[in-house]
Design an enzyme around this catalytic site. Structure first.
Site, PDB file in Angstrom:
ATOM      1  N   GLY A 195       1.538   6.099  -1.135  1.00 22.53           N
ATOM      2  CA  GLY A 195       2.054   5.159  -1.326  1.00 22.53           C
ATOM      3  C   GLY A 195       2.613   5.822  -3.099  1.00 22.53           C
ATOM      4  O   GLY A 195       3.327   6.278  -2.941  1.00 22.53           O
ATOM      5  N   HIS A 232      -0.709  -2.217   8.396  1.00 21.56           N
ATOM      6  CA  HIS A 232      -0.501  -1.634   7.382  1.00 21.56           C
ATOM      7  C   HIS A 232      -1.902  -2.644   7.022  1.00 21.56           C
ATOM      8  O   HIS A 232      -1.182  -3.889   6.881  1.00 21.56           O
ATOM      9  CB  HIS A 232       0.670  -1.418   6.240  1.00 21.56           C
ATOM     10  CG  HIS A 232       0.455  -0.465   5.252  1.00 21.56           C
ATOM     11  ND1 HIS A 232      -0.119  -1.364   4.410  1.00 21.56           N
ATOM     12  CD2 HIS A 232       0.062   0.633   4.365  1.00 21.56           C
ATOM     13  CE1 HIS A 232      -0.507  -0.956   2.873  1.00 21.56           C
ATOM     14  NE2 HIS A 232      -0.136   0.495   3.514  1.00 21.56           N
ATOM     15  N   GLU A 282      -7.023   4.598   6.631  1.00 19.75           N
ATOM     16  CA  GLU A 282      -6.343   4.080   5.616  1.00 19.75           C
ATOM     17  C   GLU A 282      -7.639   3.285   4.349  1.00 19.75           C
ATOM     18  O   GLU A 282      -7.483   2.055   4.996  1.00 19.75           O
ATOM     19  CB  GLU A 282      -4.947   3.322   4.905  1.00 19.75           C
ATOM     20  CG  GLU A 282      -3.894   4.514   5.063  1.00 19.75           C
ATOM     21  CD  GLU A 282      -2.567   3.434   4.359  1.00 19.75           C
ATOM     22  OE1 GLU A 282      -2.192   4.424   3.842  1.00 19.75           O
ATOM     23  OE2 GLU A 282      -2.117   2.971   4.631  1.00 19.75           O
ATOM     24  N   LYS A 342       6.872   0.581  -0.004  1.00 18.47           N
ATOM     25  CA  LYS A 342       5.897  -0.256  -0.231  1.00 18.47           C
ATOM     26  C   LYS A 342       7.494  -1.117  -0.364  1.00 18.47           C
ATOM     27  O   LYS A 342       8.573  -0.846   0.037  1.00 18.47           O
ATOM     28  CB  LYS A 342       5.138  -0.222  -0.892  1.00 18.47           C
ATOM     29  CG  LYS A 342       3.756   0.562  -0.122  1.00 18.47           C
ATOM     30  CD  LYS A 342       2.621  -0.249  -0.715  1.00 18.47           C
ATOM     31  CE  LYS A 342       1.504   1.112  -0.230  1.00 18.47           C
ATOM     32  NZ  LYS A 342       0.558   1.216  -1.389  1.00 18.47           N
ATOM     33  N   SER A 372      -4.317   6.697  -2.109  1.00 18.20           N
ATOM     34  CA  SER A 372      -4.751   7.119  -3.535  1.00 18.20           C
ATOM     35  C   SER A 372      -4.409   8.242  -3.447  1.00 18.20           C
ATOM     36  O   SER A 372      -5.037  10.055  -4.442  1.00 18.20           O
ATOM     37  CB  SER A 372      -5.553   6.708  -3.994  1.00 18.20           C
ATOM     38  OG  SER A 372      -5.623   5.590  -4.601  1.00 18.20           O
TER      39      SER A 372
HETATM   40  P1  PGA Z   1      -1.730   4.443  -2.261  1.00 18.68           P
HETATM   41  O1  PGA Z   1      -0.714   3.378  -1.218  1.00 18.68           O
HETATM   42  O2  PGA Z   1      -1.427   6.185  -1.942  1.00 18.68           O
HETATM   43  O3  PGA Z   1      -0.818   3.608  -3.415  1.00 18.68           O
HETATM   44  O4  PGA Z   1      -3.280   4.005  -2.405  1.00 18.68           O
HETATM   45  C1  PGA Z   1      -1.198   4.360   0.589  1.00 18.68           C
HETATM   46  C2  PGA Z   1      -0.661   3.536   1.013  1.00 18.68           C
HETATM   47  O5  PGA Z   1      -0.912   1.927   1.087  1.00 18.68           O
HETATM   48  O6  PGA Z   1       0.137   3.585   2.342  1.00 18.68           O
END
Ligand code: PGA
Length: 245
Positions: A231, A96, A168, A10, A210
């Protein structure tokens, strides 16, 4: 097929941090990405070219987090899929949840981006998910999984043979709490069945939201799961290493 570990950095890693991470852990990352595991690192635009050079001819692939929906022209601030390809980008995340909710990306825009990527031989990683951070218990999946129907229509139109789909759910992204394994399994099964009706396209199915070093082992056992989109946990090398190994 190797299990995919896609690191979605990100905007969490600045240019110097991304470079430092990649140079410091170059060898370890390369060692991790072999046989049954494939690592794809998705840094922000500015870090793509140096990372692609650094990992050229290695088992690590580089992915974008976004691309323009147009081929070229007067689109200030945008980056074309052709430029990504020229930099050595092999994959690109599109649609996304953060782009859909914070930047107003529509299904039409997302399918245009997919088209640009495919035209430039970049494999799209299309995110689908429940759009709101609420429970959708009891509702049919097709009514709650944003993006799936337009992407299925796109695949049918373009007769695409393969695509990566990342499921997601909004409530799981960045919350520290992944969706429960049973619901992920149900949704992946549902997506797979929807694709089967198109017969020629076999989706590679990912889960994201997560994923961390404490839950990855049990999440990995989910049926039909081919990889993770990670992420936060991908920005710390030790944590990421534990997830992959
Ligand atoms: P996260 O993000 O693992 O921090 O929850 C995943 C994503 O948004 O691709």
């Amino acid at each position: 097929m190797p299990f995919l570990y896609i690191a979605n950095w990100k905007m969490n890693m600045h240019f110097d941090q991304a470079l430092s991470f990649a140079t410091t852990h170059h060898q370890e990352l390369t060692n991790l990405s072999k046989n049954d595991s494939t690592i794809i690192i998705c840094p922000s635009y500015v870090s793509l070219a140096p990372l692609a050079t650094l990992f050229k001819d290695s088992a690590i692939a580089i992915g974008g987090q976004n691309c323009a929906s147009y081929e070229s022209g007067a689109y200030t601030g945008e980056v074309s899929a052709q430029s990504l390809a020229q930099m050595g980008v092999a994959y690109c995340i599109v649609g996304h949840q953060e782009r859909r909710t914070l930047f107003g990306e529509t299904p039409d825009r997302i399918t245009q981006k997919c088209m640009q990527l495919i035209n430039n031989h970049i494999e799209p990683i299309v995110c689908v998910g429940t759009g709101a951070a609420t429970s959708h218990e009891g509702l049919p999946y097709e009514s709650v999984i944003d993006q799936l129907l337009p992407i299925l229509a796109f695949i049918k139109d373009t007769q695409l043979a393969k695509i990566i789909i990342a499921y997601e759910p909004a409530h799981a992204i960045g919350s520290g709490k992944p969706a429960d394994a049973q619901s992920i399994e149900q949704v992946l099964g549902y997506i797979k069945n929807q694709f089967k009706t198109l017969s020629f396209c076999t989706p590679t199915l990912l889960y994201g939201g997560s994923v961390n070093e404490t839950n990855s082992a049990y999440l990995k056992k989910i049926n039909n799961l081919d990889g993770f989109l990670i992420g936060n946990a991908s920005t710390n090398f030790q944590t990421f290493e534990k997830i992959v190994s």
